[in-house]
Write an enzyme that holds these catalytic residues in place. Structure first.
Site, PDB file in Angstrom:
ATOM      1  N   ASP A 126       1.067  -1.212  -0.013  1.00 14.85           N
ATOM      2  CA  ASP A 126       0.063  -0.054  -0.133  1.00 14.85           C
ATOM      3  C   ASP A 126       0.802   1.014   0.021  1.00 14.85           C
ATOM      4  OD1 ASP A 126      -2.523   1.162   0.136  1.00 14.85           O
ATOM      5  OD2 ASP A 126      -3.408  -0.088   1.565  1.00 14.85           O
ATOM      6  N   ASP A 183     -10.672   3.152  -3.265  1.00 18.32           N
ATOM      7  CA  ASP A 183     -11.235   1.809  -2.939  1.00 18.32           C
ATOM      8  C   ASP A 183     -12.703   1.673  -3.425  1.00 18.32           C
ATOM      9  OD1 ASP A 183      -8.975   1.519  -1.627  1.00 18.32           O
ATOM     10  OD2 ASP A 183      -9.996   1.539   0.287  1.00 18.32           O
TER      11      ASP A 183
END
Ligand code: GLA
Length: 373
Positions: A126, A183
């Site tokens: 990430d 997301d």
């Protein structure tokens, strides 16, 4: 070589968020096998964020939360491997993960070795809490090299949400897939917006490094960590068809221990998976449209896919595809014939135009071949 076709598996984030533990992961691994998902190609079981303690140990190593993972990661990875599956984990290029656990910044080589020691086959990486003075490409290259240094084959899954025009440099870092968007949420507008945002970036996705447009929401039904209303079965069908058309990695996000038959059949749909994994791996091309959108994708064996999506809640209204735009003008002496892949319905010989009525939120995908007029 890894990622010659888009990677497939399951990831804990969409349903479980921080509520993960070894029992859940074991049961998911069992379900992957029992439901035939492993045999359909879904091979990675990936634990996302929130698996570790908030502090490293005295040797600076990451520590699995002993309440969630009392048997430790090696035992869990052994279990996943014993089911014929591969084991994935998560870390972050910054000082902390997005959920504020320790990140791998300046610990890349140590952490990569820890993951390798645990038998990890896949690392999602990430991009939260990255220090200002370092750039993304160098950090992704650093972890890529650190993984290589372990000598273990580990698929490297980058996740910087499309920042810094990621598609232009991520392949050069050694990553095998890269998140290109924010997301996903479990509602139709989310998958529609994500697919729209990547229309002009499809050509960057190719064997060895695929554009990952985020985990699947199919079958979530508004439950879980990214729940926001949920989708209808038809909307999940269109979402899945888009992901296959775009050659995105397919990481299931639903709790497959409680999955419904319709979603399971969708996830295992052989026609769609054969489009995802087409041997020529040519990216789809956007033809035209706004809320009613058409794509063409050249397949192996002289086949052609024409994909039509209706992103509106209105069922009436035809979608037209001009065959001149797909490369088969009428003066060529050829038309196209084939079938719609969900229904098997035959088209007969099509000349000039394919005219299709696509119901609200639905899609129709035609697998076609040239035919002499
Ligand atoms: C980011 C990623 C998500 C998930 C979370 C975990 O938001 O984009 O996919 O990994 O972090 O905190």
């Amino acid at each position: 070589m890894l990622a010659q076709t888009p990677p497939m598996g399951w990831n804990s984030w969409n349903t479980f968020g921080h509520l993960i533990n070894e029992q859940v992961i074991r049961e998911i691994a069992d379900a992957m096998v029992d439901l035939g998902l492993r045999d359909a190609g879904y091979e990675y079981v990936v634990i996302d964020d929130c698996w570790s303690l908030y502090e490293r140990d005295e040797n600076d190593r990451l520590v699995p939360d002993p309440e969630k993972f009392p048997s430790g990661m090696k035992a869990l990875s052994d279990y996943v491997h014993s089911k014929g599956l591969k084991f994935g984990m998560y870390s972050c290029a910054g000082c902390m993960t997005c959920a504020r656990r320790p990140g791998s910044f300046d610990h890349e080589y140590l952490d990569a070795q820890t993951f390798a020691d645990w038998g990890v086959d896949f690392l999602k990486y990430d991009f939260c809490y990255v220090p200002k003075h370092v750039d993304g490409p160098s950090l992704y290259r650093r972890m890529s090299m650190a993984l290589k240094a372990t000598g273990r084959e580990i698929l490297f899954s980058a996740c910087n949400w499309g920042s810094d025009e990621v598609e232009k440099w991520i392949r050069s870092t050694g990553a095998h897939m890269y998140r290109s968007t924010g997301d996903i949420c479990d509602n139709p507008q989310s998958y529609i917006d994500i697919s729209t945002s990547q229309i002009d970036k499809l050509a960057y996705s190719a064997p060895g490094c695929y554009n990952d447009i985020d985990m699947l929401i199919c079958g979530m039904g508004g439950k879980g960590n990214v729940g926001a209303g949920g989708c209808t079965p038809v909307q999940y069908k269109s979402h899945f068809a888009l992901w296959c058309l775009y050659q995105s990695p397919l990481m299931i996000g639903a709790d497959i221990r409680n999955i419904d038959e319709e979603t399971l059949a969708l996830l295992k749909n052989k026609e769609l998976l054969s489009i995802l994994n087409d041997p020529e791996a040519r990216t789809a091309a956007f033809i035209r449209g706004g809320d009613r959108r058409s794509f063409v994708k050249v397949l192996a064996n002289n086949e052609l896919l024409i994909a039509l999506f209706n992103f509106t809640d209105q069922g009436d209204g035809m979608t037209f595809v001009d065959l001149t735009e797909v490369g088969v003008p009428s003066f060529s002496g050829y038309g196209l014939s084939g079938y719609e892949i969900f229904t098997g319905e035959k088209t007969g010989l099509i000349k000039d135009y394919l005219k299709v009525d696509v119901p609200a939120y639905d899609c129709k995908l035609y697998r076609m071949k040239l035919q002499k007029i």
